[in-house]
Design an enzyme around this catalytic site. Sequence first.
Site, PDB file in Angstrom:
ATOM      1  N   SER A  32      11.654  -3.982   5.034  1.00 12.94           N
ATOM      2  CA  SER A  32      11.329  -4.829   3.880  1.00 12.94           C
ATOM      3  C   SER A  32      12.333  -4.734   2.746  1.00 12.94           C
ATOM      4  O   SER A  32      12.576  -3.641   2.214  1.00 12.94           O
ATOM      5  CB  SER A  32       9.981  -4.415   3.272  1.00 12.94           C
ATOM      6  N   TYR A  64       0.239  -5.097  11.450  1.00 12.50           N
ATOM      7  CA  TYR A  64      -0.701  -5.848  10.605  1.00 12.50           C
ATOM      8  C   TYR A  64      -0.533  -7.363  10.710  1.00 12.50           C
ATOM      9  O   TYR A  64      -1.366  -8.117  10.225  1.00 12.50           O
ATOM     10  CB  TYR A  64      -0.612  -5.405   9.130  1.00 12.50           C
ATOM     11  N   HIS A 113       3.267  -6.157  -3.107  1.00  8.28           N
ATOM     12  CA  HIS A 113       4.345  -6.365  -2.126  1.00  8.28           C
ATOM     13  C   HIS A 113       5.634  -6.783  -2.845  1.00  8.28           C
ATOM     14  O   HIS A 113       6.720  -6.354  -2.467  1.00  8.28           O
ATOM     15  CB  HIS A 113       3.915  -7.427  -1.104  1.00  8.28           C
ATOM     16  N   SER A 132       5.240   0.813   9.420  1.00 15.86           N
ATOM     17  CA  SER A 132       6.173   0.348  10.460  1.00 15.86           C
ATOM     18  C   SER A 132       6.842   1.507  11.179  1.00 15.86           C
ATOM     19  O   SER A 132       6.370   2.637  11.152  1.00 15.86           O
ATOM     20  CB  SER A 132       7.234  -0.545   9.805  1.00 15.86           C
ATOM     21  N   ALA A 177      10.721   0.499   4.118  1.00 14.98           N
ATOM     22  CA  ALA A 177      10.252   0.877   2.784  1.00 14.98           C
ATOM     23  C   ALA A 177       9.076   1.827   2.979  1.00 14.98           C
ATOM     24  O   ALA A 177       8.397   1.773   3.996  1.00 14.98           O
ATOM     25  CB  ALA A 177       9.803  -0.363   2.022  1.00 14.98           C
ATOM     26  N   HIS A 193      11.390 -10.398   5.257  1.00 15.67           N
ATOM     27  CA  HIS A 193      11.829 -10.124   6.631  1.00 15.67           C
ATOM     28  C   HIS A 193      12.417 -11.406   7.214  1.00 15.67           C
ATOM     29  O   HIS A 193      11.691 -12.329   7.547  1.00 15.67           O
ATOM     30  CB  HIS A 193      10.662  -9.656   7.488  1.00 15.67           C
ATOM     31  N   ASN A 219       7.933   3.192  -4.061  1.00 11.61           N
ATOM     32  CA  ASN A 219       6.875   3.435  -5.063  1.00 11.61           C
ATOM     33  C   ASN A 219       6.279   4.807  -4.811  1.00 11.61           C
ATOM     34  O   ASN A 219       6.391   5.355  -3.708  1.00 11.61           O
ATOM     35  CB  ASN A 219       5.776   2.367  -4.912  1.00 11.61           C
TER      36      ASN A 219
HETATM   37  N1  HPA Z   1       2.039   2.424   1.439  1.00 14.98           N
HETATM   38  C1  HPA Z   1       2.260   1.904   2.669  1.00 14.98           C
HETATM   39  N2  HPA Z   1       3.357   1.232   2.979  1.00 14.98           N
HETATM   40  C2  HPA Z   1       4.279   1.081   2.018  1.00 14.98           C
HETATM   41  C3  HPA Z   1       4.114   1.606   0.719  1.00 14.98           C
HETATM   42  C4  HPA Z   1       2.931   2.313   0.423  1.00 14.98           C
HETATM   43  O1  HPA Z   1       2.705   2.814  -0.693  1.00 14.98           O
HETATM   44  N3  HPA Z   1       5.238   1.275   0.008  1.00 14.98           N
HETATM   45  C5  HPA Z   1       6.039   0.588   0.861  1.00 14.98           C
HETATM   46  N4  HPA Z   1       5.470   0.456   2.058  1.00 14.98           N
END
Ligand code: HPA
Length: 278
Positions: A36, A91, A253, A218, A119, A67, A241
């Site tokens: 991502s 998902y 997102h 992922s 990510a 993506h 994050n």
């Molecule tokens: N949780 C799950 N997947 C993620 C997160 C998260 O905080 N940040 C980026 N992908």
Amino acid sequence: MATEKTDPGYDEAQEAVDCLPALSTLTPIMGLILGSGLGEVVQHLRVEATISYARIPHFPKATISGHAGRFHLGHWRGVPMAVLEGRMHRYEGYSAAQVAFPTRVLALAGIKTLILTCAAGGIHQKATPGALMVFSDHLNLQGDNPLAGPRDSRWGERFVDMTEAYDAQLRGAALKEAARLRIRCFEGVYAAVPGPSYETPAEIRALRRLGADAVGMSTVPEVLAARQVGMRVLAVAAISNRAAGLTRRHLTHSDVLEAGKKTSSDLGRLLDALFAAL
Ligand code: HPA
């Protein structure tokens, strides 16, 4: 979800590989799958050919914003490479075997080393936005495995050892290059959850107690399929994050994608140094 009989298998992967020589004579030895918001990394690749996933037989569609769904062949620091910009996720309704299909196509294309990026939300105190985490190990909490379902021995063993899923030499090289470039980077355990909702604070507390340093949706299906065929694997998460409940911020997102874009340049620099060093 159990792997379905309708999942694309070995013959479908062979059909997908068979369309590559028409694109380029290049024979990739390394594969790179971008997660991502990390598509910018492609800038480093001297692209020889690009094909959209939609034009490759049996490739699942990448449907999520951030993506792109493009398959590139090219050179990076002289290394012939296939770069997949965009991946599929559990998902989106795909089984683990569908998610892992592109990895299996790369295996049949002759690729021996696979690098995965994603990510992730940070759980360990070092896992703050902008940092990179080299996977030392993972927790598969997705409830699915691409190796499950009807057995096809052409892919390899049924019961695959995962003691050292992530290649020690590649991990060491990545950490060394990151230190040299002064990129914030640490090694840790990635917990793969199904998503797509982000975790609750209680789930993050539980994941921390289970030994997770970062969490995402992922990468693990691809790693499992890659290990079955004996590929060397390196996975790097861009921490976008702090995980839920570790700050007062709520997760979106678009924030994850935005943070990914910022971390992309460090990830690109790290991979560039790594490929130059290999
Ligand atoms: N949780 C799950 N997947 C993620 C997160 C998260 O905080 N940040 C980026 N992908």
